[in-house]
Scaffold this active site. Structure first.
Site, mmCIF file in Angstrom:
data_model
loop_
_atom_site.group_PDB
_atom_site.id
_atom_site.type_symbol
_atom_site.label_atom_id
_atom_site.label_comp_id
_atom_site.label_asym_id
_atom_site.label_seq_id
_atom_site.Cartn_x
_atom_site.Cartn_y
_atom_site.Cartn_z
ATOM 1 N N GLY A 1 -77.616 -32.878 -47.278
ATOM 2 C CA GLY A 1 -76.579 -31.826 -47.511
ATOM 3 C C GLY A 1 -76.047 -31.077 -46.356
ATOM 4 O O GLY A 1 -76.767 -30.560 -45.521
ATOM 5 N N THR A 2 -74.713 -30.627 -46.612
ATOM 6 C CA THR A 2 -73.929 -29.950 -45.433
ATOM 7 C C THR A 2 -72.738 -29.296 -46.055
ATOM 8 O O THR A 2 -72.445 -30.012 -47.209
ATOM 9 C CB THR A 2 -73.754 -30.820 -44.197
ATOM 10 O OG1 THR A 2 -75.032 -31.027 -43.419
ATOM 11 C CG2 THR A 2 -72.856 -30.048 -43.359
ATOM 12 N N THR A 3 -72.251 -28.551 -45.554
ATOM 13 C CA THR A 3 -70.927 -27.997 -45.702
ATOM 14 C C THR A 3 -69.887 -28.065 -44.441
ATOM 15 O O THR A 3 -70.291 -27.211 -43.664
ATOM 16 C CB THR A 3 -70.830 -26.974 -46.323
ATOM 17 O OG1 THR A 3 -71.405 -26.964 -47.877
ATOM 18 C CG2 THR A 3 -69.117 -26.446 -47.088
#
Length: 210
Positions: A9-11
């Site tokens: 995950g990442t943003t």
């Protein structure tokens, strides 16, 4: 510990403004439910006025950063001018597509300012490339980020306005996406400079959102 497994995950966010662009990401790196790092770097400088955000495998992303950095420097030496944003995006797209059967597990935003003005391109793992004329977000927190971006983006937004919008979008994503969190890394690119914001400035701007 294998960095290639930091994939969960990442943003990352990119905003196109009238006088430049803003690129940003949170800095949490995860391996499943384990928080592997709270200070992971996901926004890179790849040329004088060009940056790239990365979502996905850290190892793959770092290899791509090294590749495009070398190619852009060689181009500059040969042509006596910088490669355009579109040119860098096309180079990266061709490389990703050539490796489609053993894909690099990444989603990228490439943006900056060149002789044509501000521009951002989003690329997927198979080399698909799209020019983003307003906003873009990648990673597991992107649905939450898009909620803020779509609601608050305005035409003819300045870099100063885009900066606050970008921080707000990342901030909201970290509240809802468990794979996104910790600090926020923000880069502002104008025709004059590539500027990475001081963590204390980001912290003070973020505090106003609570």
């Amino acid at each position: 510990m294998d960095n290639d497994k930091y994939l969960k995950g990442t943003t990352t966010v990119g905003v196109v403004c009238t006088d430049g662009i803003v690129l940003a990401s949170e800095q949490r790196a995860t391996m499943g439910n384990f928080i592997a790092s709270k200070t992971a770097k996901k926004v890179y400088q790849i040329d004088d006025l060009v940056g790239m955000t990365t979502a996905g495998s850290v190892g793959d992303a770092q290899q791509l950063v090294r590749l495009v950095n070398v190619e852009s420097q060689l181009y500059k030496m040969r042509r006596k001018e910088s490669m355009t944003i579109k040119g860098i995006a096309t180079l990266m797209s061709n490389f990703l597509n050539a490796n489609r059967y053993y894909p690099m597990m990444v989603q990228l935003l490439i943006g900056g300012v060149d002789k044509h003005g501000p521009a951002i391109y989003s690329l997927d793992a198979l080399g698909g490339s799209i020019e983003e004329t307003r906003i873009s977000a990648t990673g597991s927190g992107s649905p939450m980020a898009y909620g803020v971006l779509e609601d608050q983006y305005k035409e003819n937004m300045t870099v100063k306005e885009g900066l606050d919008l970008t921080i707000r979008a990342i901030h909201n994503a970290t509240k809802r996406d468990s794979a996104s969190g910790e600090h926020i890394d923000v880069v502002v690119i104008t025709k004059e400079a590539f500027t990475r914001l001081d963590p204390e400035e980001i912290k003070s701007r973020r505090a106003l959102l609570n």
